[in-house]
Design a protein around this motif. Structure first.
Motif, PDB file in Angstrom:
ATOM      1  N   VAL A 112       0.480  -1.572  -0.058  1.00  0.00           N
ATOM      2  CA  VAL A 112      -0.302  -0.386  -0.069  1.00  0.00           C
ATOM      3  C   VAL A 112       0.930   1.190   0.304  1.00  0.00           C
ATOM      4  CG1 VAL A 112      -1.735   1.392   1.596  1.00  0.00           C
ATOM      5  CG2 VAL A 112      -2.028  -1.181   1.390  1.00  0.00           C
ATOM      6  N   THR A 113       1.900   1.044   0.687  1.00  0.00           N
ATOM      7  CA  THR A 113       2.806   2.122   0.621  1.00  0.00           C
ATOM      8  C   THR A 113       3.756   2.630  -1.009  1.00  0.00           C
ATOM      9  OG1 THR A 113       3.513   1.760   3.317  1.00  0.00           O
ATOM     10  CG2 THR A 113       4.756   3.008   1.853  1.00  0.00           C
ATOM     11  N   ILE A 114       3.782   1.826  -0.705  1.00  0.00           N
ATOM     12  CA  ILE A 114       4.963   1.884  -2.135  1.00  0.00           C
ATOM     13  C   ILE A 114       3.702   2.460  -3.365  1.00  0.00           C
ATOM     14  CG2 ILE A 114       5.414   0.165  -4.714  1.00  0.00           C
ATOM     15  CD1 ILE A 114       6.710  -1.615  -2.422  1.00  0.00           C
ATOM     16  N   LEU A 115       2.028   1.433  -3.521  1.00  0.00           N
ATOM     17  CA  LEU A 115       1.253   2.349  -5.053  1.00  0.00           C
ATOM     18  C   LEU A 115       0.639   3.575  -4.023  1.00  0.00           C
ATOM     19  CD1 LEU A 115      -1.330  -0.637  -4.778  1.00  0.00           C
ATOM     20  CD2 LEU A 115       0.301   0.198  -6.013  1.00  0.00           C
ATOM     21  N   SER A 116       0.811   3.718  -3.190  1.00  0.00           N
ATOM     22  CA  SER A 116       0.468   5.081  -2.676  1.00  0.00           C
ATOM     23  C   SER A 116       1.264   6.445  -3.597  1.00  0.00           C
ATOM     24  CB  SER A 116       0.442   5.261  -0.993  1.00  0.00           C
ATOM     25  OG  SER A 116       1.765   5.427  -0.353  1.00  0.00           O
ATOM     26  N   LEU A 117       2.711   5.823  -3.219  1.00  0.00           N
ATOM     27  CA  LEU A 117       4.161   6.583  -4.054  1.00  0.00           C
ATOM     28  C   LEU A 117       3.128   7.658  -5.256  1.00  0.00           C
ATOM     29  CD1 LEU A 117       6.977   4.742  -3.567  1.00  0.00           C
ATOM     30  CD2 LEU A 117       6.078   6.787  -2.661  1.00  0.00           C
ATOM     31  N   VAL A 118       2.653   7.071  -5.859  1.00  0.00           N
ATOM     32  CA  VAL A 118       1.527   7.364  -7.148  1.00  0.00           C
ATOM     33  C   VAL A 118       0.935   9.187  -6.485  1.00  0.00           C
ATOM     34  CG1 VAL A 118       0.004   7.778  -8.753  1.00  0.00           C
ATOM     35  CG2 VAL A 118       1.585   5.288  -8.208  1.00  0.00           C
ATOM     36  N   GLY A 119       0.458   8.932  -4.902  1.00  0.00           N
ATOM     37  CA  GLY A 119      -0.338  10.282  -4.968  1.00  0.00           C
ATOM     38  C   GLY A 119       0.295  11.068  -3.916  1.00  0.00           C
ATOM     39  N   ILE A 120       1.569  11.501  -4.739  1.00  0.00           N
ATOM     40  CA  ILE A 120       2.562  11.875  -3.518  1.00  0.00           C
ATOM     41  C   ILE A 120       2.185  13.697  -3.688  1.00  0.00           C
ATOM     42  CG2 ILE A 120       4.314  12.123  -4.891  1.00  0.00           C
ATOM     43  CD1 ILE A 120       6.547  11.574  -2.088  1.00  0.00           C
ATOM     44  N   VAL A 121       1.346  13.962  -4.645  1.00  0.00           N
ATOM     45  CA  VAL A 121       1.830  15.032  -5.001  1.00  0.00           C
ATOM     46  C   VAL A 121       0.545  15.632  -4.914  1.00  0.00           C
ATOM     47  CG1 VAL A 121       4.051  15.574  -7.035  1.00  0.00           C
ATOM     48  CG2 VAL A 121       1.567  14.184  -7.761  1.00  0.00           C
ATOM     49  N   SER A 122      -0.606  14.857  -4.482  1.00  0.00           N
ATOM     50  CA  SER A 122      -1.718  15.673  -4.425  1.00  0.00           C
ATOM     51  C   SER A 122      -2.428  15.416  -3.478  1.00  0.00           C
ATOM     52  CB  SER A 122      -2.949  13.938  -4.570  1.00  0.00           C
ATOM     53  OG  SER A 122      -2.698  12.911  -4.169  1.00  0.00           O
ATOM     54  N   GLY A 123      -3.081  15.786  -3.116  1.00  0.00           N
ATOM     55  CA  GLY A 123      -4.191  16.825  -1.806  1.00  0.00           C
ATOM     56  C   GLY A 123      -3.217  17.730  -1.010  1.00  0.00           C
ATOM     57  N   TYR A 124      -3.127  18.397  -1.893  1.00  0.00           N
ATOM     58  CA  TYR A 124      -2.868  20.015  -0.944  1.00  0.00           C
ATOM     59  C   TYR A 124      -1.874  20.040   0.065  1.00  0.00           C
ATOM     60  CZ  TYR A 124      -7.600  20.675  -2.963  1.00  0.00           C
ATOM     61  OH  TYR A 124      -8.467  20.448  -3.322  1.00  0.00           O
ATOM     62  N   GLY A 125      -0.962  19.236  -0.254  1.00  0.00           N
ATOM     63  CA  GLY A 125      -0.361  18.520   0.052  1.00  0.00           C
ATOM     64  C   GLY A 125      -0.353  17.997   0.986  1.00  0.00           C
ATOM     65  N   ILE A 126      -1.393  17.735   1.846  1.00  0.00           N
ATOM     66  CA  ILE A 126      -1.241  16.608   2.671  1.00  0.00           C
ATOM     67  C   ILE A 126      -0.958  15.847   2.421  1.00  0.00           C
ATOM     68  CG2 ILE A 126      -2.953  15.480   4.233  1.00  0.00           C
ATOM     69  CD1 ILE A 126      -4.332  18.706   4.128  1.00  0.00           C
ATOM     70  N   GLY A 127      -1.235  14.933   0.857  1.00  0.00           N
ATOM     71  CA  GLY A 127      -0.872  14.153   0.374  1.00  0.00           C
ATOM     72  C   GLY A 127       0.182  13.542   0.640  1.00  0.00           C
ATOM     73  N   ALA A 128       1.414  14.447   0.201  1.00  0.00           N
ATOM     74  CA  ALA A 128       2.551  14.059   0.398  1.00  0.00           C
ATOM     75  C   ALA A 128       2.814  13.486   1.620  1.00  0.00           C
ATOM     76  CB  ALA A 128       4.061  15.788   0.234  1.00  0.00           C
ATOM     77  N   VAL A 129       2.605  14.535   3.163  1.00  0.00           N
ATOM     78  CA  VAL A 129       2.856  14.048   4.108  1.00  0.00           C
ATOM     79  C   VAL A 129       2.139  12.866   4.742  1.00  0.00           C
ATOM     80  CG1 VAL A 129       2.183  14.993   6.723  1.00  0.00           C
ATOM     81  CG2 VAL A 129       2.879  16.692   4.762  1.00  0.00           C
ATOM     82  N   ARG A 130       1.271  12.719   3.985  1.00  0.00           N
ATOM     83  CA  ARG A 130       0.720  11.469   4.516  1.00  0.00           C
ATOM     84  C   ARG A 130       1.367  10.277   3.543  1.00  0.00           C
ATOM     85  NH1 ARG A 130      -2.365   8.182   1.282  1.00  0.00           N
ATOM     86  NH2 ARG A 130      -2.555   9.425  -0.299  1.00  0.00           N
ATOM     87  N   VAL A 131       1.694  10.558   2.966  1.00  0.00           N
ATOM     88  CA  VAL A 131       2.811   9.586   2.449  1.00  0.00           C
ATOM     89  C   VAL A 131       4.544   9.405   2.842  1.00  0.00           C
ATOM     90  CG1 VAL A 131       4.693   8.795  -0.219  1.00  0.00           C
ATOM     91  CG2 VAL A 131       1.975   9.668  -0.115  1.00  0.00           C
ATOM     92  N   VAL A 132       4.755  10.169   2.645  1.00  0.00           N
ATOM     93  CA  VAL A 132       5.987  10.059   4.473  1.00  0.00           C
ATOM     94  C   VAL A 132       5.851   9.965   5.105  1.00  0.00           C
ATOM     95  CG1 VAL A 132       7.617  11.558   5.107  1.00  0.00           C
ATOM     96  CG2 VAL A 132       6.921  12.762   2.723  1.00  0.00           C
ATOM     97  N   LEU A 133       4.324   9.970   5.580  1.00  0.00           N
ATOM     98  CA  LEU A 133       4.334   9.022   7.260  1.00  0.00           C
ATOM     99  C   LEU A 133       4.445   8.195   6.735  1.00  0.00           C
ATOM    100  CD1 LEU A 133       1.883  11.422   8.687  1.00  0.00           C
ATOM    101  CD2 LEU A 133       4.231  10.839   9.348  1.00  0.00           C
ATOM    102  N   GLY A 134       3.473   7.497   6.343  1.00  0.00           N
ATOM    103  CA  GLY A 134       4.271   5.379   5.164  1.00  0.00           C
ATOM    104  C   GLY A 134       5.235   5.036   5.324  1.00  0.00           C
ATOM    105  N   VAL A 135       5.888   5.915   4.711  1.00  0.00           N
ATOM    106  CA  VAL A 135       7.370   4.968   3.662  1.00  0.00           C
ATOM    107  C   VAL A 135       8.656   5.529   5.115  1.00  0.00           C
ATOM    108  CG1 VAL A 135       9.326   5.868   2.603  1.00  0.00           C
ATOM    109  CG2 VAL A 135       7.424   6.537   1.469  1.00  0.00           C
ATOM    110  N   ILE A 136       7.566   6.289   6.409  1.00  0.00           N
ATOM    111  CA  ILE A 136       8.608   6.330   7.578  1.00  0.00           C
ATOM    112  C   ILE A 136       8.159   5.130   8.114  1.00  0.00           C
ATOM    113  CG2 ILE A 136       9.272   7.216   9.369  1.00  0.00           C
ATOM    114  CD1 ILE A 136       8.926   9.796   8.781  1.00  0.00           C
ATOM    115  N   ALA A 137       6.746   4.546   8.515  1.00  0.00           N
ATOM    116  CA  ALA A 137       6.471   3.764   9.242  1.00  0.00           C
ATOM    117  C   ALA A 137       7.048   2.250   8.668  1.00  0.00           C
ATOM    118  CB  ALA A 137       5.097   3.609   9.245  1.00  0.00           C
ATOM    119  N   THR A 138       7.357   2.053   7.173  1.00  0.00           N
ATOM    120  CA  THR A 138       7.572   1.084   6.237  1.00  0.00           C
ATOM    121  C   THR A 138       9.172   0.765   6.915  1.00  0.00           C
ATOM    122  OG1 THR A 138       5.627   1.838   4.563  1.00  0.00           O
ATOM    123  CG2 THR A 138       7.064   0.069   4.557  1.00  0.00           C
ATOM    124  N   VAL A 139       9.020   2.063   6.815  1.00  0.00           N
ATOM    125  CA  VAL A 139      10.692   1.186   6.729  1.00  0.00           C
ATOM    126  C   VAL A 139      11.218   1.108   8.302  1.00  0.00           C
ATOM    127  CG1 VAL A 139      12.797   2.758   6.943  1.00  0.00           C
ATOM    128  CG2 VAL A 139      11.710   3.450   4.903  1.00  0.00           C
TER     129      VAL A 139
END
Length: 158
Positions: A112-139
């Motif tokens: 899910v985290t890998i697939l969410s990388l597609v949405g990193i530019v969406s969501g008014y900046g909130i999408g990027a923060v959401r993806v970064v949180l998911g990446v950190i958690a996954t690591v």
């Protein structure tokens, strides 16, 4: 093996095949809360999307020359909201199972985290923060001592 963490909600100890208690390491608990924060941000994005329904409906009707009715746009938005809520619920459920030591949930969260990388530019900046949180958690859940915790979960199963 460490002692059970009674002060961490949801961190109930498992027992291994030898009878010893296994609790989630601190980084697994941190990853869990990062996933929960990411799910909360997904909910914020869903609310923002709902707040802009009128604008989206008008834009779609204008761009199609009125060929698509407001009801059709509303139906598609309703379906999107339902899928958004189901996504958030499943994401939280996977995080709960991951925290309990389910390796399959860890793998699902990775995908899910890998697939969410597609949405990193969406969501008014909130999408990027959401993806970064998911990446950190996954690591966090794929490095020691978390990887050992998930291995011990496999050993605990009969």
């Amino acid at each position: 093996m460490s002692a059970p963490q009674a002060d961490v909600p949801g961190a109930a100890p498992r027992t291994t095949a030898t009878g010893g208690a296994v609790t989630a390491p601190k980084q697994v608990n941190t990853a869990f809360w990062l996933y929960i924060a990411s799910a909360a941000l997904s909910l914020v994005l869903l609310i923002i999307a709902l707040a802009s329904v009128g604008t989206v409906t008008a834009q779609v009707q204008q761009s199609t020359g009125g060929k698509i009715s407001g009801a059709a746009v509303g139906a598609s938005i309703t379906v999107s909201v339902i899928f958004g809520i189901l996504y958030i619920a499943a994401y939280v459920l996977f995080a709960v199972f991951m925290r309990r030591g389910a390796n399959w949930a860890r793998i699902v969260l990775l995908v899910v985290t890998i697939l969410s990388l597609v949405g990193i530019v969406s969501g008014y900046g909130i999408g990027a923060v959401r993806v970064v949180l998911g990446v950190i958690a996954t690591v966090l859940i794929f490095i020691k001592p978390a990887s050992e915790y998930f291995r011990s979960g496999r050993a605990a199963r009969p």
